[in-house]
Scaffold this motif. Sequence first.
Motif, mmCIF file in Angstrom:
data_model
loop_
_atom_site.group_PDB
_atom_site.id
_atom_site.type_symbol
_atom_site.label_atom_id
_atom_site.label_comp_id
_atom_site.label_asym_id
_atom_site.label_seq_id
_atom_site.Cartn_x
_atom_site.Cartn_y
_atom_site.Cartn_z
ATOM 1 N N ILE A 92 0.843 -1.207 0.000
ATOM 2 C CA ILE A 92 0.000 0.000 0.000
ATOM 3 C C ILE A 92 0.870 1.246 0.000
ATOM 4 C CG2 ILE A 92 -1.707 1.322 1.323
ATOM 5 C CD1 ILE A 92 -2.744 -1.384 2.392
ATOM 6 N N ILE A 98 -4.199 4.675 7.542
ATOM 7 C CA ILE A 98 -4.860 3.565 6.848
ATOM 8 C C ILE A 98 -4.576 2.286 7.620
ATOM 9 C CG2 ILE A 98 -4.981 2.197 4.732
ATOM 10 C CD1 ILE A 98 -4.073 4.667 3.193
ATOM 11 N N ILE A 145 -8.841 5.848 7.375
ATOM 12 C CA ILE A 145 -9.418 5.018 6.323
ATOM 13 C C ILE A 145 -9.297 3.575 6.791
ATOM 14 C CG2 ILE A 145 -9.188 4.193 3.947
ATOM 15 C CD1 ILE A 145 -8.115 6.931 3.181
ATOM 16 N N LEU A 147 -9.763 -0.450 6.275
ATOM 17 C CA LEU A 147 -9.836 -1.514 5.273
ATOM 18 C C LEU A 147 -10.426 -2.772 5.906
ATOM 19 C CD1 LEU A 147 -6.244 -1.097 3.779
ATOM 20 C CD2 LEU A 147 -8.345 0.070 3.064
ATOM 21 N N MET A 177 -13.339 0.870 3.253
ATOM 22 C CA MET A 177 -13.081 0.246 1.965
ATOM 23 C C MET A 177 -12.862 -1.249 2.152
ATOM 24 S SD MET A 177 -9.986 1.048 -0.753
ATOM 25 C CE MET A 177 -10.559 2.733 -0.989
ATOM 26 N N ILE A 211 -8.492 -4.033 -2.883
ATOM 27 C CA ILE A 211 -8.219 -2.602 -2.827
ATOM 28 C C ILE A 211 -7.923 -2.054 -4.216
ATOM 29 C CG2 ILE A 211 -6.690 -0.830 -1.889
ATOM 30 C CD1 ILE A 211 -6.163 -2.723 0.459
ATOM 31 N N PHE A 266 -6.211 0.875 -5.799
ATOM 32 C CA PHE A 266 -5.280 1.892 -5.322
ATOM 33 C C PHE A 266 -5.602 3.300 -5.840
ATOM 34 C CE2 PHE A 266 -2.493 -1.931 -4.816
ATOM 35 C CZ PHE A 266 -2.431 -1.869 -3.434
ATOM 36 N N LEU A 275 -8.247 4.377 -3.510
ATOM 37 C CA LEU A 275 -7.638 4.658 -2.209
ATOM 38 C C LEU A 275 -6.937 6.011 -2.228
ATOM 39 C CD1 LEU A 275 -6.928 3.685 0.645
ATOM 40 C CD2 LEU A 275 -4.909 2.568 -0.322
#
Length: 256
Positions: free
Chosen positions: A21, A55, A83, A85, A106, A110, A112, A115
Amino acid sequence: MNQTQIKVLICDNTAENGTTIASALKDRGFIAYTRSNTKKAIINSILLEAPDVVIGYLTLSDTDIVALISELHGMTACLPAFIVLSELHNSFIENQVMRSGASYFMSEPIDFNELAEAVVAVSKRSAAKNSNNPELLVTEMIKKLCIPPNLKGYRYIRTCVLECLRDRTLLDNITKGLYGLIAEKNRTTPARVERAIRNAIETAWERADRKSIALVLGYDYCYFSVRPTNSEFIAMLVDQIRLQISSSYIDRPIIA
């Protein structure tokens, strides 16, 4: 906020999740870094490195994001945007996460690009939340109380708080003075203003849990055994905004 200035903390330093990420966000121009997904490491990073956005997966190694956000509220008034996940999409879980103070939810897989767009969007909201602009602070706080913006009471509460921030004496004369002022601005009657505000507060009590409301308004949970009156609710909002505006220094403890 310029994208190249947005600092993002990823709560996972494993190659399969966190570093992947971080790499994707760095490729898109963000300042991104990882920390191990433990409560201690994440809190230390938030308090000492001041990321704009955090995140993390819903479940961490020794806690979860909801509990983490709740604990951070007692440590600093300048929280980053979160955020969250999740490995699966669940509307109930998403609702609980968003009520805790997260800005975006989210589920995997994922995307991106999505994101990256979310990071930009929530970092702007985070900057607004941490600013000293009364209008931004009031709007952010009312949203956290789960009062939908389509209600007339939402707009009336917002205007009431802003007017009381300008003239605190209005809190001593809410029924005739403040409601009359709001009614004149909106071409309605004081009675309709009062009723719309009461309806908005009742909506907040139905949608948000008492602990979340207490957290936003800065009062003990036990205080909200019953719904506050309009005047109590407005006064609490005014006091909380005043505290945020006047707080020029935030003590940031180091977790040993």
